[in-house]
Design an enzyme around this catalytic site. Sequence first.
Site, mmCIF file in Angstrom:
data_model
loop_
_atom_site.group_PDB
_atom_site.id
_atom_site.type_symbol
_atom_site.label_atom_id
_atom_site.label_comp_id
_atom_site.label_asym_id
_atom_site.label_seq_id
_atom_site.Cartn_x
_atom_site.Cartn_y
_atom_site.Cartn_z
ATOM 1 N N LYS A 167 0.828 -1.205 0.000
ATOM 2 C CA LYS A 167 0.000 0.000 0.000
ATOM 3 C C LYS A 167 0.869 1.265 0.000
ATOM 4 O O LYS A 167 0.628 2.180 -0.776
ATOM 5 C CB LYS A 167 -0.939 0.014 1.218
ATOM 6 C CG LYS A 167 -1.944 -1.135 1.233
ATOM 7 C CD LYS A 167 -2.984 -0.960 2.315
ATOM 8 C CE LYS A 167 -2.441 -0.989 3.732
ATOM 9 N NZ LYS A 167 -1.849 -2.278 4.151
ATOM 10 N N ARG A 189 -9.721 0.521 8.582
ATOM 11 C CA ARG A 189 -9.200 -0.816 8.878
ATOM 12 C C ARG A 189 -10.184 -1.653 9.687
ATOM 13 O O ARG A 189 -9.865 -2.784 10.050
ATOM 14 C CB ARG A 189 -7.918 -0.643 9.693
ATOM 15 C CG ARG A 189 -6.723 -1.428 9.172
ATOM 16 C CD ARG A 189 -5.556 -0.897 9.915
ATOM 17 N NE ARG A 189 -4.318 -1.549 9.834
ATOM 18 C CZ ARG A 189 -3.228 -0.975 9.321
ATOM 19 N NH1 ARG A 189 -3.303 0.173 8.696
ATOM 20 N NH2 ARG A 189 -2.070 -1.575 9.428
ATOM 21 N N ARG A 214 11.783 -5.830 5.161
ATOM 22 C CA ARG A 214 11.625 -4.391 4.916
ATOM 23 C C ARG A 214 12.543 -3.573 5.841
ATOM 24 O O ARG A 214 12.665 -3.867 7.024
ATOM 25 C CB ARG A 214 10.155 -4.043 5.186
ATOM 26 C CG ARG A 214 9.795 -2.612 4.924
ATOM 27 C CD ARG A 214 8.333 -2.467 4.655
ATOM 28 N NE ARG A 214 7.480 -2.661 5.832
ATOM 29 C CZ ARG A 214 6.154 -2.623 5.786
ATOM 30 N NH1 ARG A 214 5.533 -2.422 4.633
ATOM 31 N NH2 ARG A 214 5.441 -2.808 6.870
ATOM 32 N N ARG A 219 11.324 -1.543 11.293
ATOM 33 C CA ARG A 219 10.251 -1.109 12.191
ATOM 34 C C ARG A 219 10.059 -2.165 13.266
ATOM 35 O O ARG A 219 10.102 -3.362 12.970
ATOM 36 C CB ARG A 219 8.938 -0.956 11.396
ATOM 37 C CG ARG A 219 8.755 0.424 10.817
ATOM 38 C CD ARG A 219 7.626 0.482 9.840
ATOM 39 N NE ARG A 219 6.387 -0.136 10.317
ATOM 40 C CZ ARG A 219 5.257 -0.199 9.599
ATOM 41 N NH1 ARG A 219 5.234 0.314 8.379
ATOM 42 N NH2 ARG A 219 4.175 -0.755 10.082
ATOM 43 N N ARG A 249 -0.192 -9.236 13.136
ATOM 44 C CA ARG A 249 -0.777 -8.242 12.225
ATOM 45 C C ARG A 249 -1.632 -8.933 11.165
ATOM 46 O O ARG A 249 -2.677 -8.431 10.776
ATOM 47 C CB ARG A 249 0.333 -7.393 11.583
ATOM 48 C CG ARG A 249 0.972 -6.448 12.593
ATOM 49 C CD ARG A 249 2.221 -5.801 12.074
ATOM 50 N NE ARG A 249 1.976 -4.877 10.986
ATOM 51 C CZ ARG A 249 2.924 -4.395 10.197
ATOM 52 N NH1 ARG A 249 4.179 -4.779 10.378
ATOM 53 N NH2 ARG A 249 2.624 -3.561 9.235
#
Length: 216
Positions: A13, A87, A126, A159, A170
Amino acid sequence: MRVVLLGAPGAGKGTHCRRIVSQYDVLHLSSGDILRRERAEGTDLGKQAQSYMDSGTLVPDGLIVEMMSKAVKAAPGAGYVLDGFPRTVNQAEALDQSLADGESGIDVVINLQVDDDVVVERITGRRSCPKCGAVYHVKNMPPKQEGICDHDRAELVQRPDDTADVVKNRLATYYEQTKPVVDYYKAKRTVHDVDANGDADAVAALLFEKLDALSN
Ligand code: AMP
């Protein structure tokens, strides 16, 4: 143009929102980025959001709806792309309500579809730049020098919620609370599904084919 970009964590996203922003000159409204900024600034909202974010669960709807309604109302006329919001079905209803009170509704809803194993691989690899926000992947999109941002030479970080354990939470949160948002929109309007398992350029080609057709 006002776009909602839906998809699991790691669907791409953020990456695709940045492309949409440069192509259509709209504002990128990422609830995750706004929350991270609030945390970095040590605001009350940032402090309240911290424990939820670190464990991979959702920040309560009341806080998010207030934060995002303000951001949407302040957006200039050219429009915006919503990333990470809504969400939950509650948030989607609140967004519809606040847009119905104003003069402009959502033009396009896109749903990026991605397999769970791709999500885990993407998220755990990431790395991001704490200074400029640029995002890399250790394998798929590495920086020129390992661990260093191409743009400003800052040291890249992972992160805290991108670790393997938190990613599992998640994803579970996504299936329980966010996937129903796709069904909520599908019951009301056209939702454009895009296969987001490929590399970023391949997904962008599919995405812009849809957006270009819809914006003309
Ligand atoms: P993201 O960067 O979009 O993956 O968001 C990171 C974290 O911020 C999420 O795991 C949630 O804890 C929180 N968050 C972001 N957007 C929302 C939202 N719309 N509702 C509730 N929590 C959110």
